[in-house]
Motif scaffolding. Structure first.
Motif, PDB file in Angstrom:
ATOM      1  N   PRO A   1       4.861   7.805   4.772  1.00  0.00           N
ATOM      2  CA  PRO A   1       3.593   6.806   3.660  1.00  0.00           C
ATOM      3  C   PRO A   1       2.497   6.361   5.059  1.00  0.00           C
ATOM      4  CG  PRO A   1       5.476   6.101   5.790  1.00  0.00           C
ATOM      5  CD  PRO A   1       5.922   7.027   4.844  1.00  0.00           C
ATOM      6  N   ALA A   2       2.514   6.558   6.228  1.00  0.00           N
ATOM      7  CA  ALA A   2       0.773   6.870   6.707  1.00  0.00           C
ATOM      8  C   ALA A   2       0.987   7.523   7.746  1.00  0.00           C
ATOM      9  CB  ALA A   2       0.707   5.503   7.310  1.00  0.00           C
ATOM     10  N   LEU A   3      -0.587   8.452   8.407  1.00  0.00           N
ATOM     11  CA  LEU A   3      -0.218   8.358   9.208  1.00  0.00           C
ATOM     12  C   LEU A   3      -1.078   7.880  10.735  1.00  0.00           C
ATOM     13  CD1 LEU A   3      -1.328  12.039   8.971  1.00  0.00           C
ATOM     14  CD2 LEU A   3       1.070  11.177   9.201  1.00  0.00           C
ATOM     15  N   HIS A   4      -0.298   7.159  11.490  1.00  0.00           N
ATOM     16  CA  HIS A   4      -1.184   5.743  12.272  1.00  0.00           C
ATOM     17  C   HIS A   4      -1.556   7.253  13.433  1.00  0.00           C
ATOM     18  CE1 HIS A   4      -1.443   1.961  14.411  1.00  0.00           C
ATOM     19  NE2 HIS A   4      -1.141   2.542  15.337  1.00  0.00           N
ATOM     20  N   PHE A   5      -2.633   6.983  13.822  1.00  0.00           N
ATOM     21  CA  PHE A   5      -3.843   7.409  14.836  1.00  0.00           C
ATOM     22  C   PHE A   5      -3.994   6.872  15.874  1.00  0.00           C
ATOM     23  CE2 PHE A   5      -4.064  10.390  11.253  1.00  0.00           C
ATOM     24  CZ  PHE A   5      -4.046  12.051  12.292  1.00  0.00           C
ATOM     25  N   TYR A   6      -3.256   6.863  17.223  1.00  0.00           N
ATOM     26  CA  TYR A   6      -3.490   5.999  18.291  1.00  0.00           C
ATOM     27  C   TYR A   6      -5.232   6.903  18.948  1.00  0.00           C
ATOM     28  CZ  TYR A   6       0.981   4.344  18.077  1.00  0.00           C
ATOM     29  OH  TYR A   6       1.998   4.644  17.421  1.00  0.00           O
ATOM     30  N   THR A   7      -6.104   5.794  18.764  1.00  0.00           N
ATOM     31  CA  THR A   7      -7.530   6.631  19.108  1.00  0.00           C
ATOM     32  C   THR A   7      -7.837   6.406  20.780  1.00  0.00           C
ATOM     33  OG1 THR A   7      -8.460   4.575  18.402  1.00  0.00           O
ATOM     34  CG2 THR A   7      -8.608   6.173  16.857  1.00  0.00           C
ATOM     35  N   MET A   8      -7.318   5.445  21.051  1.00  0.00           N
ATOM     36  CA  MET A   8      -7.193   4.626  22.493  1.00  0.00           C
ATOM     37  C   MET A   8      -9.120   4.724  22.670  1.00  0.00           C
ATOM     38  SD  MET A   8      -4.407   4.261  23.532  1.00  0.00           S
ATOM     39  CE  MET A   8      -4.901   4.442  25.078  1.00  0.00           C
ATOM     40  N   GLY A   9      -9.673   4.028  21.205  1.00  0.00           N
ATOM     41  CA  GLY A   9     -11.254   3.972  21.600  1.00  0.00           C
ATOM     42  C   GLY A   9     -12.178   4.513  21.433  1.00  0.00           C
ATOM     43  N   LYS A  10     -11.394   6.052  21.462  1.00  0.00           N
ATOM     44  CA  LYS A  10     -12.398   6.822  20.973  1.00  0.00           C
ATOM     45  C   LYS A  10     -12.440   7.831  19.466  1.00  0.00           C
ATOM     46  CE  LYS A  10     -12.531   7.449  25.479  1.00  0.00           C
ATOM     47  NZ  LYS A  10     -11.983   8.990  27.154  1.00  0.00           N
ATOM     48  N   ALA A  11     -13.558   8.594  18.618  1.00  0.00           N
ATOM     49  CA  ALA A  11     -13.319   8.863  17.406  1.00  0.00           C
ATOM     50  C   ALA A  11     -13.476   9.617  17.119  1.00  0.00           C
ATOM     51  CB  ALA A  11     -14.188   7.313  16.575  1.00  0.00           C
ATOM     52  N   ASP A  12     -14.598  10.489  18.159  1.00  0.00           N
ATOM     53  CA  ASP A  12     -14.643  11.986  17.151  1.00  0.00           C
ATOM     54  C   ASP A  12     -13.487  12.406  17.195  1.00  0.00           C
ATOM     55  OD1 ASP A  12     -13.790  11.793  19.907  1.00  0.00           O
ATOM     56  OD2 ASP A  12     -15.012  13.104  20.933  1.00  0.00           O
ATOM     57  N   ASN A  13     -12.818  12.780  18.038  1.00  0.00           N
ATOM     58  CA  ASN A  13     -11.447  14.002  17.566  1.00  0.00           C
ATOM     59  C   ASN A  13     -10.670  13.020  16.671  1.00  0.00           C
ATOM     60  OD1 ASN A  13     -10.397  12.037  19.228  1.00  0.00           O
ATOM     61  ND2 ASN A  13      -9.146  12.990  20.556  1.00  0.00           N
ATOM     62  N   VAL A  14     -10.775  12.283  16.027  1.00  0.00           N
ATOM     63  CA  VAL A  14      -9.410  11.343  14.641  1.00  0.00           C
ATOM     64  C   VAL A  14     -10.598  11.871  14.144  1.00  0.00           C
ATOM     65  CG1 VAL A  14      -8.598  10.028  13.861  1.00  0.00           C
ATOM     66  CG2 VAL A  14      -8.028   9.850  16.564  1.00  0.00           C
TER      67      VAL A  14
ATOM     68  N   LYS B   1       0.707  -1.160   0.282  1.00  0.00           N
ATOM     69  CA  LYS B   1       0.237  -0.215  -0.252  1.00  0.00           C
ATOM     70  C   LYS B   1       0.698   1.211  -0.270  1.00  0.00           C
ATOM     71  CE  LYS B   1      -4.071  -1.725   2.625  1.00  0.00           C
ATOM     72  NZ  LYS B   1      -5.268  -1.823   1.824  1.00  0.00           N
ATOM     73  N   PHE B   2       2.492   0.750   0.610  1.00  0.00           N
ATOM     74  CA  PHE B   2       3.258   2.718   0.842  1.00  0.00           C
ATOM     75  C   PHE B   2       3.606   2.810  -0.956  1.00  0.00           C
ATOM     76  CE2 PHE B   2       4.113   0.940   5.019  1.00  0.00           C
ATOM     77  CZ  PHE B   2       2.818   1.855   5.329  1.00  0.00           C
ATOM     78  N   THR B   3       3.064   2.142  -1.358  1.00  0.00           N
ATOM     79  CA  THR B   3       3.648   2.715  -2.515  1.00  0.00           C
ATOM     80  C   THR B   3       2.846   3.199  -3.989  1.00  0.00           C
ATOM     81  OG1 THR B   3       3.200   0.399  -3.867  1.00  0.00           O
ATOM     82  CG2 THR B   3       5.487  -0.484  -3.120  1.00  0.00           C
ATOM     83  N   ALA B   4       1.616   3.105  -3.589  1.00  0.00           N
ATOM     84  CA  ALA B   4       0.804   3.726  -4.268  1.00  0.00           C
ATOM     85  C   ALA B   4       0.924   5.762  -4.130  1.00  0.00           C
ATOM     86  CB  ALA B   4      -0.960   4.528  -3.719  1.00  0.00           C
ATOM     87  N   GLY B   5       2.031   5.864  -3.301  1.00  0.00           N
ATOM     88  CA  GLY B   5       2.417   7.377  -3.955  1.00  0.00           C
ATOM     89  C   GLY B   5       1.550   8.363  -3.309  1.00  0.00           C
ATOM     90  N   LYS B   6       0.248   8.219  -1.920  1.00  0.00           N
ATOM     91  CA  LYS B   6       0.132   9.192  -0.920  1.00  0.00           C
ATOM     92  C   LYS B   6      -0.231   8.446   0.120  1.00  0.00           C
ATOM     93  CE  LYS B   6      -4.703   7.167  -1.527  1.00  0.00           C
ATOM     94  NZ  LYS B   6      -6.199   7.450  -1.846  1.00  0.00           N
ATOM     95  N   THR B   7      -0.109   9.609   1.409  1.00  0.00           N
ATOM     96  CA  THR B   7       0.153   9.244   2.414  1.00  0.00           C
ATOM     97  C   THR B   7      -1.445   8.428   2.828  1.00  0.00           C
ATOM     98  OG1 THR B   7       1.578  10.703   2.908  1.00  0.00           O
ATOM     99  CG2 THR B   7       0.201  10.433   5.134  1.00  0.00           C
ATOM    100  N   LEU B   8      -1.528   7.084   3.609  1.00  0.00           N
ATOM    101  CA  LEU B   8      -2.498   6.910   3.897  1.00  0.00           C
ATOM    102  C   LEU B   8      -3.315   7.185   5.655  1.00  0.00           C
ATOM    103  CD1 LEU B   8      -1.113   3.320   3.220  1.00  0.00           C
ATOM    104  CD2 LEU B   8      -2.610   4.225   1.812  1.00  0.00           C
ATOM    105  N   PHE B   9      -4.321   7.063   5.520  1.00  0.00           N
ATOM    106  CA  PHE B   9      -4.550   6.861   6.857  1.00  0.00           C
ATOM    107  C   PHE B   9      -5.080   6.079   7.369  1.00  0.00           C
ATOM    108  CE2 PHE B   9      -9.104   7.753   9.144  1.00  0.00           C
ATOM    109  CZ  PHE B   9      -8.510   7.582  10.027  1.00  0.00           C
ATOM    110  N   ALA B  10      -4.164   5.938   8.833  1.00  0.00           N
ATOM    111  CA  ALA B  10      -4.328   4.215  10.309  1.00  0.00           C
ATOM    112  C   ALA B  10      -5.160   5.131  11.117  1.00  0.00           C
ATOM    113  CB  ALA B  10      -3.161   3.654   9.349  1.00  0.00           C
ATOM    114  N   PHE B  11      -4.799   3.850  11.691  1.00  0.00           N
ATOM    115  CA  PHE B  11      -5.734   3.815  12.781  1.00  0.00           C
ATOM    116  C   PHE B  11      -5.685   2.501  14.366  1.00  0.00           C
ATOM    117  CE2 PHE B  11      -9.594   3.648  11.023  1.00  0.00           C
ATOM    118  CZ  PHE B  11     -10.564   2.939  11.937  1.00  0.00           C
TER     119      PHE B  11
END
Length: 317
Positions: free
Chosen positions: A295-308, A6-16
């Motif tokens: 390659p990606a932004l990996h968000f630590y949600t701690m189980g809460k989605a509203d701010n992310v 997926k990292f070869t697609a040329g854009k930054t991925l959203f991940a959490f």
């Protein structure tokens, strides 16, 4: 699909990253979080694994019974459920703490049967109250050794050497990196040397611990490249949410908080205002990181989605 593809697609991925629900809770809380974040097309979702805890239970005879419990089981099952329901690739965590090599092998076999071919290999935390990390009996002391076991299975090498024609697995292995060094490392150079050992053992990408100063991340990536680490390095972000995190995050994770962020949080009247500061800070971090081509932004949600969810809307909407 392997994460590195997926990292070869040329854009930054959203991940959490998600926490399994506490024992006794249901999976709907997990689905609710995913449902709110799925519109922003996450490239993958990480699911944490949690080690055992030890409780001392009073017995009728006046003695104490040592009982081992797991508060958040279900990582493999949740990973399979997410993949089946949403069709999003999942990255379950595997940890050394509390797991023997045989436990690890069984989990890998289950994941392989389920068609899940990405894992994040971590040492894991100490048991609460334990000063030094102690591996389980017949377990791994270091993530590097865990990586080696996973890669060996990719070659068809299982713990039972008498197996004939053992089917090879095909796991893509990620590991953790620490832009401000692991708390137990004597210095950053030593920590990067440990990371290089994990990569040489077979790790194919790195996910960083949370950081709040992009300059530290960029310097870390540069230092890793200078050390000969060439695999993709994913940026780990956590939105600031409460005033108590001013002391809690540096104490728990060893992260540095920029003066500008500290002043902004200290100037907030309540945690509702802190959350707004945290969202805006993460958005600004994310924009700079995306512009730099991470390659990606990996968000630590701690189980809460509203701010992310609000951050993802600003960055990926």
């Amino acid at each position: 699909m392997k994460i590195t593809e997926k990292f070869t697609a040329g854009k930054t991925l959203f991940a959490f990253e998600l926490l399994p629900p506490l024992k006794g809770d249901n999976i709907e809380t997990v689905f609710d979080t995913i449902g709110r974040l799925a519109p922003y097309e996450p490239g993958y979702i990480n699911i944490t694994y949690h080690r055992e805890e030890v409780k001392l239970i009073d017995r009728a005879d006046g003695l104490l019974e040592r009982r081992v419990v797991r508060k958040r089981p279900g990582t493999v099952g949740i990973a399979a459920a997410i993949r089946a329901r949403y069709g999003i690739d999942v990255v379950p965590h595997l940890i050394c703490g509390g797991f023997s090599k045989f436990d690890v092998e069984d989990a890998l076999i289950d994941l392989h049967f389920l068609g899940i071919d990405n894992v994040l290999a971590l040492r894991g935390d100490n048991i609460r109250g334990e000063r030094l990390f102690q591996p389980a009996a017949n377990g791994h002391r270091h993530a590097e050794d865990l990586v080696r076991q996973i890669v060996a299975m990719n070659r068809g090498e299982y713990l039972d050497s008498e197996l004939e024609h053992a089917a090879p697995t095909s796991f893509c292995v990620g590991v953790a990196g620490y832009p401000e060094k692991h708390a137990e490392a004597p210095n950053l150079a030593a920590d990067i040397a440990h990371l290089k050992a994990k990569v040489e053992a077979g790790a194919e990408y790195v996910v960083t611990q949370m950081f709040f100063d992009n300059a530290r991340f960029f310097a870390y990536v540069e230092a890793c490249r200078a050390a000969g680490i060439t695999v993709p390095i994913v940026a780990g972000l956590k939105p600031f949410t409460t005033k108590t995190q001013l002391s809690l995050l540096p104490q728990t994770f060893g992260v540095n908080l920029p003066e500008e962020l500290v002043r902004a949080v200290e100037g907030c009247r309540d945690n509702a205002e802190v959350r707004e500061v945290g969202i805006e800070w993460a958005v600004q971090q994310g924009r700079e990181l995306i512009a730099a081509g991470v390659p990606a932004l990996h968000f630590y949600t701690m189980g809460k989605a509203d701010n992310v969810e609000r951050i993802a809307r600003a960055l990926f909407g």
